[in-house]
Design a protein around this motif. Structure first.
Motif, PDB file in Angstrom:
ATOM      1  N   ALA A 153       0.694  -1.309  -0.175  1.00 48.39           N
ATOM      2  CA  ALA A 153      -0.029  -0.235   0.238  1.00 48.39           C
ATOM      3  C   ALA A 153       0.693   0.849   0.108  1.00 48.39           C
ATOM      4  CB  ALA A 153      -0.773   0.185   1.730  1.00 48.39           C
ATOM      5  N   GLN A 154       1.669   0.890   0.682  1.00 55.67           N
ATOM      6  CA  GLN A 154       2.826   2.117   1.357  1.00 55.67           C
ATOM      7  C   GLN A 154       3.597   2.688  -0.569  1.00 55.67           C
ATOM      8  OE1 GLN A 154       4.631   1.551   4.366  1.00 55.67           O
ATOM      9  NE2 GLN A 154       5.214   3.287   5.254  1.00 55.67           N
ATOM     10  N   CYS A 155       3.478   1.589  -1.409  1.00 61.06           N
ATOM     11  CA  CYS A 155       4.423   1.877  -2.470  1.00 61.06           C
ATOM     12  C   CYS A 155       3.702   2.428  -3.225  1.00 61.06           C
ATOM     13  CB  CYS A 155       5.279   0.524  -2.843  1.00 61.06           C
ATOM     14  SG  CYS A 155       6.690  -0.340  -2.022  1.00 61.06           S
ATOM     15  N   VAL A 156       2.915   1.621  -3.479  1.00 62.21           N
ATOM     16  CA  VAL A 156       1.044   1.914  -4.455  1.00 62.21           C
ATOM     17  C   VAL A 156       0.992   3.143  -4.459  1.00 62.21           C
ATOM     18  CG1 VAL A 156      -0.831   1.725  -5.581  1.00 62.21           C
ATOM     19  CG2 VAL A 156       0.735  -0.298  -4.770  1.00 62.21           C
ATOM     20  N   ALA A 157       0.753   3.895  -2.874  1.00 61.34           N
ATOM     21  CA  ALA A 157       0.633   4.997  -3.038  1.00 61.34           C
ATOM     22  C   ALA A 157       1.614   6.440  -3.380  1.00 61.34           C
ATOM     23  CB  ALA A 157       0.641   5.492  -1.299  1.00 61.34           C
ATOM     24  N   THR A 158       3.327   5.689  -3.509  1.00 60.47           N
ATOM     25  CA  THR A 158       4.132   6.520  -3.953  1.00 60.47           C
ATOM     26  C   THR A 158       4.303   6.838  -4.819  1.00 60.47           C
ATOM     27  OG1 THR A 158       5.707   5.141  -2.864  1.00 60.47           O
ATOM     28  CG2 THR A 158       5.306   7.359  -1.336  1.00 60.47           C
ATOM     29  N   ALA A 193       7.067   5.733 -14.222  1.00 63.55           N
ATOM     30  CA  ALA A 193       5.767   5.132 -14.816  1.00 63.55           C
ATOM     31  C   ALA A 193       6.428   3.481 -14.258  1.00 63.55           C
ATOM     32  CB  ALA A 193       5.791   5.293 -16.128  1.00 63.55           C
ATOM     33  N   ASN A 194       7.328   2.968 -13.728  1.00 61.73           N
ATOM     34  CA  ASN A 194       7.645   1.800 -13.953  1.00 61.73           C
ATOM     35  C   ASN A 194       8.158   1.837 -12.540  1.00 61.73           C
ATOM     36  OD1 ASN A 194       7.208   0.314 -16.199  1.00 61.73           O
ATOM     37  ND2 ASN A 194       9.566   1.135 -17.297  1.00 61.73           N
ATOM     38  N   GLY A 195       7.576   2.773 -11.734  1.00 62.92           N
ATOM     39  CA  GLY A 195       8.288   2.737 -10.023  1.00 62.92           C
ATOM     40  C   GLY A 195       9.837   2.856  -9.596  1.00 62.92           C
ATOM     41  N   GLN A 196      10.569   3.438 -11.008  1.00 66.29           N
ATOM     42  CA  GLN A 196      11.157   4.059 -10.093  1.00 66.29           C
ATOM     43  C   GLN A 196      12.040   4.356  -9.904  1.00 66.29           C
ATOM     44  OE1 GLN A 196      12.341   1.658 -14.782  1.00 66.29           O
ATOM     45  NE2 GLN A 196      13.051  -0.214 -13.386  1.00 66.29           N
ATOM     46  N   LEU A 197      13.117   5.017  -9.718  1.00 57.72           N
ATOM     47  CA  LEU A 197      13.842   6.295  -9.039  1.00 57.72           C
ATOM     48  C   LEU A 197      15.381   6.237  -9.430  1.00 57.72           C
ATOM     49  CD1 LEU A 197      13.312   6.072  -4.878  1.00 57.72           C
ATOM     50  CD2 LEU A 197      12.151   7.425  -7.027  1.00 57.72           C
ATOM     51  N   TRP A 198      15.909   5.499  -9.881  1.00 50.46           N
ATOM     52  CA  TRP A 198      16.941   5.709 -10.217  1.00 50.46           C
ATOM     53  C   TRP A 198      16.840   5.520 -12.124  1.00 50.46           C
ATOM     54  CZ3 TRP A 198      18.695   0.902 -13.825  1.00 50.46           C
ATOM     55  CH2 TRP A 198      17.658  -0.227 -13.813  1.00 50.46           C
ATOM     56  N   VAL A 199      16.103   5.331 -13.054  1.00 50.48           N
ATOM     57  CA  VAL A 199      15.991   5.721 -14.763  1.00 50.48           C
ATOM     58  C   VAL A 199      15.350   6.528 -14.805  1.00 50.48           C
ATOM     59  CG1 VAL A 199      15.450   4.174 -16.932  1.00 50.48           C
ATOM     60  CG2 VAL A 199      16.030   3.351 -14.395  1.00 50.48           C
ATOM     61  N   GLY A 200      15.265   7.208 -16.468  1.00 49.57           N
ATOM     62  CA  GLY A 200      14.728   8.459 -16.284  1.00 49.57           C
ATOM     63  C   GLY A 200      14.512   9.239 -15.458  1.00 49.57           C
ATOM     64  N   THR A 201      12.982  10.167 -15.517  1.00 50.61           N
ATOM     65  CA  THR A 201      12.218  10.506 -13.899  1.00 50.61           C
ATOM     66  C   THR A 201      11.875  10.920 -13.019  1.00 50.61           C
ATOM     67  OG1 THR A 201      10.090  10.550 -15.004  1.00 50.61           O
ATOM     68  CG2 THR A 201      11.141  11.617 -16.510  1.00 50.61           C
ATOM     69  N   GLY A 202      12.290   9.175 -12.706  1.00 49.46           N
ATOM     70  CA  GLY A 202      12.454   8.866 -11.476  1.00 49.46           C
ATOM     71  C   GLY A 202      13.482  10.136 -10.169  1.00 49.46           C
ATOM     72  N   ASN A 203      13.061   9.858  -9.298  1.00 49.95           N
ATOM     73  CA  ASN A 203      13.814  10.946  -8.697  1.00 49.95           C
ATOM     74  C   ASN A 203      13.080  11.031  -6.833  1.00 49.95           C
ATOM     75  OD1 ASN A 203      12.948  13.964  -8.290  1.00 49.95           O
ATOM     76  ND2 ASN A 203      12.246  13.564 -10.056  1.00 49.95           N
ATOM     77  N   GLN A 219       4.614  -4.366  -9.941  1.00 54.77           N
ATOM     78  CA  GLN A 219       6.322  -3.854 -10.245  1.00 54.77           C
ATOM     79  C   GLN A 219       6.539  -4.694  -9.135  1.00 54.77           C
ATOM     80  OE1 GLN A 219       7.888  -4.491 -12.956  1.00 54.77           O
ATOM     81  NE2 GLN A 219       9.047  -2.590 -13.304  1.00 54.77           N
ATOM     82  N   TYR A 220       5.728  -4.391  -7.669  1.00 54.11           N
ATOM     83  CA  TYR A 220       6.511  -4.178  -6.039  1.00 54.11           C
ATOM     84  C   TYR A 220       7.085  -5.621  -6.205  1.00 54.11           C
ATOM     85  CZ  TYR A 220       6.095  -4.605  -0.986  1.00 54.11           C
ATOM     86  OH  TYR A 220       5.856  -4.965   0.204  1.00 54.11           O
ATOM     87  N   GLY A 221       7.899  -5.351  -5.392  1.00 51.88           N
ATOM     88  CA  GLY A 221       8.863  -6.851  -4.742  1.00 51.88           C
ATOM     89  C   GLY A 221      10.105  -6.822  -5.710  1.00 51.88           C
ATOM     90  N   THR A 222       9.954  -6.306  -7.266  1.00 51.12           N
ATOM     91  CA  THR A 222      10.257  -6.910  -8.335  1.00 51.12           C
ATOM     92  C   THR A 222      12.153  -6.491  -8.234  1.00 51.12           C
ATOM     93  OG1 THR A 222       9.914  -5.108  -9.777  1.00 51.12           O
ATOM     94  CG2 THR A 222       8.630  -7.225  -9.539  1.00 51.12           C
TER      95      THR A 222
END
Length: 231
Positions: free
Chosen positions: A71-76, A170-180, A82-85
């Motif tokens: 729930a926390q991860c989906v909210a952010t 869009a994929n939930g990442q903080l290290w690729v593209g616009t994730g930050n 993708q959760y846990g992958t």
């Protein structure tokens, strides 16, 4: 003392100081003061270019480690699938944060209290010592929260303001593209410190020590130190 400041940015500040010195005898002076100081943000803090940088993190809480809940991860911004992958985790252990200036910064304010004495005892000529207690508290300190601190505050403490700084792609990442993680200059809670400053001096003529006669000079001794009570 009092000063009123009006900056071109539209910020106005008031600073002031009250001090008292009292010498009950010639060899002793007591002193104390209270002051309100301010520091307006400078050009670099307000207008330095914003851009992506890297910070180290062993693993994303929403990645394989799953230290945050679904729930926390989906909210952010993490898609449920993708959760846990492993795709959420950076292979290099480095993630993006957005750093730079903030034109909306407000001035820092500091309250400083000091209390101490200066002594020149008659029984010890050419010796003096000053001891001063200080307590300084800064509010609206201009600094950064820290990307890792924002992540911890979001997933460990569910702080909404910290979660809002996490901007996943869009994929939930903080290290690729616009994730930050947003980590611009900001006015954080503050900084507090207290302690005691000591400064002492002693000078003795070599002739008084039985070394030669006449102009043989002197020896000077000095001790300067601070006892830090808290920071």
């Amino acid at each position: 003392a009092y000063r009123y400041s009006d900056y071109d940015s539209g910020v106005t500040t008031d600073t002031y100081k009250v001090g008292l010195g009292y010498a009950p005898i010639e060899a002793l002076r007591l002193r104390g003061s209270y002051s309100r100081a301010v520091r307006a943000p400078n050009v670099i803090e307000r207008f330095s270019a914003q851009g992506f940088n890297l910070f180290d993190m062993d693993e994303d809480p929403c990645g394989v480690a799953m230290t945050a809940t679904l729930a926390q991860c989906v909210a952010t911004g993490v898609p449920a699938g993708q959760y846990g992958t492993a795709a959420i985790d950076s292979p290099a252990g480095q993630y993006n944060y957005l750093g730079g200036g903030d034109p909306d910064l407000t001035p820092e304010e500091a309250d400083t209290f000091t209390l101490g004495f200066v002594a020149r005892p008659d029984f010890l000529p050419r010796f003096d010592i000053s001891v001063d207690y200080f307590s300084i508290e800064i509010t609206n300190l201009i600094s950064t929260v820290g990307a890792q601190n924002s992540i911890n505050a979001c997933y460990d403490q569910n702080l909404a303001a910290a979660c809002a700084r996490i901007q996943r792609n869009a994929n939930g990442q903080l290290w690729v593209g616009t994730g930050n993680v947003i980590d611009l200059n900001t006015n954080v809670g503050g900084l507090k410190t207290a302690g005691v400053d000591i400064n002492s001096n002693y000078r003795i003529d070599l002739e008084d020590m039985g070394i030669g006669t006449g102009n043989y000079g002197s020896l000077g001794f000095n001790f300067t130190g601070t006892y830090l009570e808290e920071l």
